[in-house]
Scaffold this motif. Sequence first.
Motif, short mmCIF file in Angstrom:
data_model
loop_
_atom_site.label_atom_id
_atom_site.label_comp_id
_atom_site.label_asym_id
_atom_site.label_seq_id
_atom_site.Cartn_x
_atom_site.Cartn_y
_atom_site.Cartn_z
N ALA A 31 0.83 -1.20 0.00
CA ALA A 31 0.00 0.00 0.00
C ALA A 31 0.87 1.26 0.00
O ALA A 31 0.57 2.25 -0.68
N LEU A 32 1.96 1.21 0.74
CA LEU A 32 2.88 2.35 0.75
C LEU A 32 3.57 2.52 -0.60
O LEU A 32 3.85 3.65 -1.03
N VAL A 33 3.84 1.40 -1.30
CA VAL A 33 4.39 1.47 -2.65
C VAL A 33 3.42 2.24 -3.56
O VAL A 33 3.81 3.15 -4.30
N GLY A 34 2.14 1.85 -3.51
CA GLY A 34 1.15 2.55 -4.33
C GLY A 34 0.98 4.00 -3.95
O GLY A 34 0.78 4.86 -4.81
N GLY A 35 1.08 4.29 -2.67
CA GLY A 35 0.95 5.67 -2.21
C GLY A 35 2.01 6.58 -2.79
O GLY A 35 1.76 7.77 -3.04
N PRO A 102 10.24 12.70 -3.15
CA PRO A 102 9.40 13.85 -2.79
C PRO A 102 10.22 15.12 -2.57
O PRO A 102 9.75 16.23 -2.88
N LEU A 103 11.44 14.99 -2.07
CA LEU A 103 12.28 16.18 -1.86
C LEU A 103 12.64 16.83 -3.19
O LEU A 103 12.66 18.06 -3.32
N MET A 104 12.92 16.02 -4.21
CA MET A 104 13.24 16.56 -5.53
C MET A 104 12.03 17.24 -6.16
O MET A 104 12.15 18.28 -6.81
N LEU A 105 10.84 16.66 -5.96
CA LEU A 105 9.64 17.28 -6.53
C LEU A 105 9.32 18.60 -5.84
O LEU A 105 8.85 19.55 -6.48
N ILE A 106 9.57 18.68 -4.54
CA ILE A 106 9.33 19.92 -3.81
C ILE A 106 10.29 21.02 -4.27
O ILE A 106 9.91 22.18 -4.46
N ALA A 107 11.55 20.64 -4.48
CA ALA A 107 12.59 21.64 -4.79
C ALA A 107 12.77 21.91 -6.27
O ALA A 107 13.49 22.84 -6.63
N ALA A 108 12.13 21.12 -7.15
CA ALA A 108 12.41 21.16 -8.58
C ALA A 108 12.36 22.57 -9.16
O ALA A 108 11.28 23.20 -9.17
N PRO A 109 13.49 23.10 -9.72
CA PRO A 109 13.48 24.41 -10.36
C PRO A 109 13.08 24.33 -11.82
O PRO A 109 12.77 25.36 -12.44
N GLY A 158 -5.52 0.71 -4.33
CA GLY A 158 -6.36 1.45 -3.40
C GLY A 158 -5.61 2.62 -2.81
O GLY A 158 -6.14 3.73 -2.66
N ALA A 159 -4.33 2.38 -2.49
CA ALA A 159 -3.50 3.46 -1.96
C ALA A 159 -3.23 4.54 -3.00
O ALA A 159 -3.13 5.72 -2.67
N VAL A 160 -3.10 4.15 -4.28
CA VAL A 160 -2.98 5.14 -5.35
C VAL A 160 -4.19 6.07 -5.33
O VAL A 160 -4.07 7.30 -5.42
N ALA A 161 -5.38 5.47 -5.22
CA ALA A 161 -6.61 6.27 -5.24
C ALA A 161 -6.70 7.19 -4.04
O ALA A 161 -7.00 8.39 -4.17
N VAL A 162 -6.45 6.65 -2.85
CA VAL A 162 -6.55 7.47 -1.63
C VAL A 162 -5.53 8.59 -1.65
O VAL A 162 -5.83 9.74 -1.32
N SER A 163 -4.31 8.27 -2.07
CA SER A 163 -3.27 9.30 -2.12
C SER A 163 -3.57 10.35 -3.18
O SER A 163 -3.23 11.53 -3.00
N SER A 164 -4.18 9.95 -4.29
CA SER A 164 -4.58 10.92 -5.31
C SER A 164 -5.59 11.91 -4.74
O SER A 164 -5.50 13.13 -4.97
N LEU A 165 -6.56 11.38 -4.00
CA LEU A 165 -7.56 12.26 -3.37
C LEU A 165 -6.92 13.18 -2.34
O LEU A 165 -7.20 14.39 -2.31
N LEU A 166 -6.06 12.63 -1.49
CA LEU A 166 -5.39 13.45 -0.48
C LEU A 166 -4.51 14.52 -1.11
O LEU A 166 -4.50 15.68 -0.67
N ALA A 167 -3.78 14.13 -2.15
CA ALA A 167 -2.90 15.10 -2.82
C ALA A 167 -3.72 16.21 -3.48
O ALA A 167 -3.34 17.39 -3.43
N GLY A 168 -4.85 15.84 -4.10
CA GLY A 168 -5.71 16.86 -4.69
C GLY A 168 -6.27 17.81 -3.65
O GLY A 168 -6.32 19.04 -3.87
N TYR A 169 -6.67 17.27 -2.51
CA TYR A 169 -7.18 18.12 -1.42
C TYR A 169 -6.09 19.06 -0.91
O TYR A 169 -6.32 20.27 -0.74
N PHE A 181 3.48 16.48 -1.60
CA PHE A 181 4.62 15.58 -1.68
C PHE A 181 5.16 15.18 -0.31
O PHE A 181 6.00 14.28 -0.21
N LEU A 182 4.70 15.84 0.74
CA LEU A 182 5.06 15.40 2.08
C LEU A 182 4.47 14.03 2.40
O LEU A 182 4.99 13.30 3.25
N LEU A 183 3.36 13.68 1.72
CA LEU A 183 2.80 12.33 1.87
C LEU A 183 3.85 11.28 1.50
O LEU A 183 4.05 10.30 2.21
N GLY A 184 4.51 11.49 0.34
CA GLY A 184 5.49 10.52 -0.12
C GLY A 184 6.66 10.37 0.82
O GLY A 184 7.18 9.26 1.02
N LEU A 185 7.08 11.45 1.42
CA LEU A 185 8.19 11.39 2.37
C LEU A 185 7.81 10.53 3.57
O LEU A 185 8.60 9.70 4.05
#
Length: 438
Positions: A31-35, A102-109, A158-169, A181-185
């Motif tokens: 589930a964490l892999v999918g998240g 997630p750190l690279m996505l947060i900092a990406a220039p 299922g974790a992909v779906a839940v994380s997609s919803l959380l990320a959108g929110y 992206f803090l979710l991924g960390l």
Amino acid sequence: MRYEKRSSPPAPVLGLRENAAQFTLLVAVNALVGGMVGQQQTVLPLLADSEFGLTGYTFIFTYVAAFGITKAIANYFAGTCSDRYGRKPVLLVGWLFALPVPLMLIAAPNWGWVVAANVLLGINQGLTWSTTVVMKIDLVGPARRGLAMGLNEAAGYGAVAVSSLLAGYLAEHYGLRPAPFLLGLAYAALALLLSGGFVRETRDYARLEAAHHTPRTDGLHDHLHAELTDRQVALHTSLKEPALSSASHAGLVNNLNFGLSWGLFPLLFATADLSIAQIGLLFALYPGVWGAGQLITGGLSDRIGRKHLITGGMVIQAGALTVIAASDGFAGWAVGAVLLGCGTAMVYPTLLAVIGDVAHPIWRGRAVGVYRVWRDLGYAVGAILGGVVADLMGLHAAVWAAAAVSAAAALLVAVRMYETHPRQPVLRPPSRLAPDAS
């Protein structure tokens, strides 16, 4: 001084119930892999447009292609290394690759950082997801293989779906960066803790099954003996063996649809002026139904067989993409997303069960790896096909193209694949597959 004899670890016993604790732990890890994937799927296409000013669909989809190609290559090494060195070391290395993402996505220039992060994510997904699949197949044995794969894939998607919803929110309320992206960390840190401290090696379970392996009575697998080279495993899984190779090709088309949806669906949904939360909901419907549906379809394939579920699921996917391509608003897209999830749920765990049915336990890890090479190349093929067709003919045309490819895949499975589910129990009590049971 009195010395107590140290007790040896219990002999491995195959079965879902007998290994419930470890199996449940591996479901949680998957589930964490999918998240890790879900945290970015809703957000990155919007980030490409709003912060990096990318407008060409093919260019935007480069991150999906980079992810798919890297994951496909990592799958091969996951299978080979898990057979050679054990499952747990591969799992741990895979999670180490997740930490910087997630750190690279947060900092990406610039967009190059996003592509590089998805290369690392592809390595993470290939090593960890392949290994948890193999470990679950090791633990349960052949009797409930479909159910095991259904639970595994349900947790992941299922974790992909839940994380997609959380990320959108999080994106709607706190911005596209850094909150989603803090979710991924958090996922990566927790997974490293669980995998390092609590997951046990399962390769001895595969050796146990191999020692009691009974070939099919119809002679279909007489050429698939235990001592195949890596090259022979790759050839059988890719081209020569009808069930293995048709499963590999159907898997590619499945992930072609997922890769297309990952890069294209948020952009398609945005043409109707939907909010980020609505886009997140639409995108979550597909993996959500897919994930939940596998709780049913995996076990169902143990009862009714594999082939008809796979063929029917591919047909439903083609119909679902037709509905999405013909729609221009929330309602039609929601119906299509639900149907696409249903069709994928019928196919996804069942294809993995086919690989487990046919592959010998000694080289099963390698066969799973090669199958997942083909399957996850679908991400890249879907991204490139979707991007090129969308640039030339529009977003709807790209979905029509995917519908046609899915229909062709259904026909290939119907013509080429044979039923792989064993017709009688291969491994049963009273021995319960313990060593020296005789």
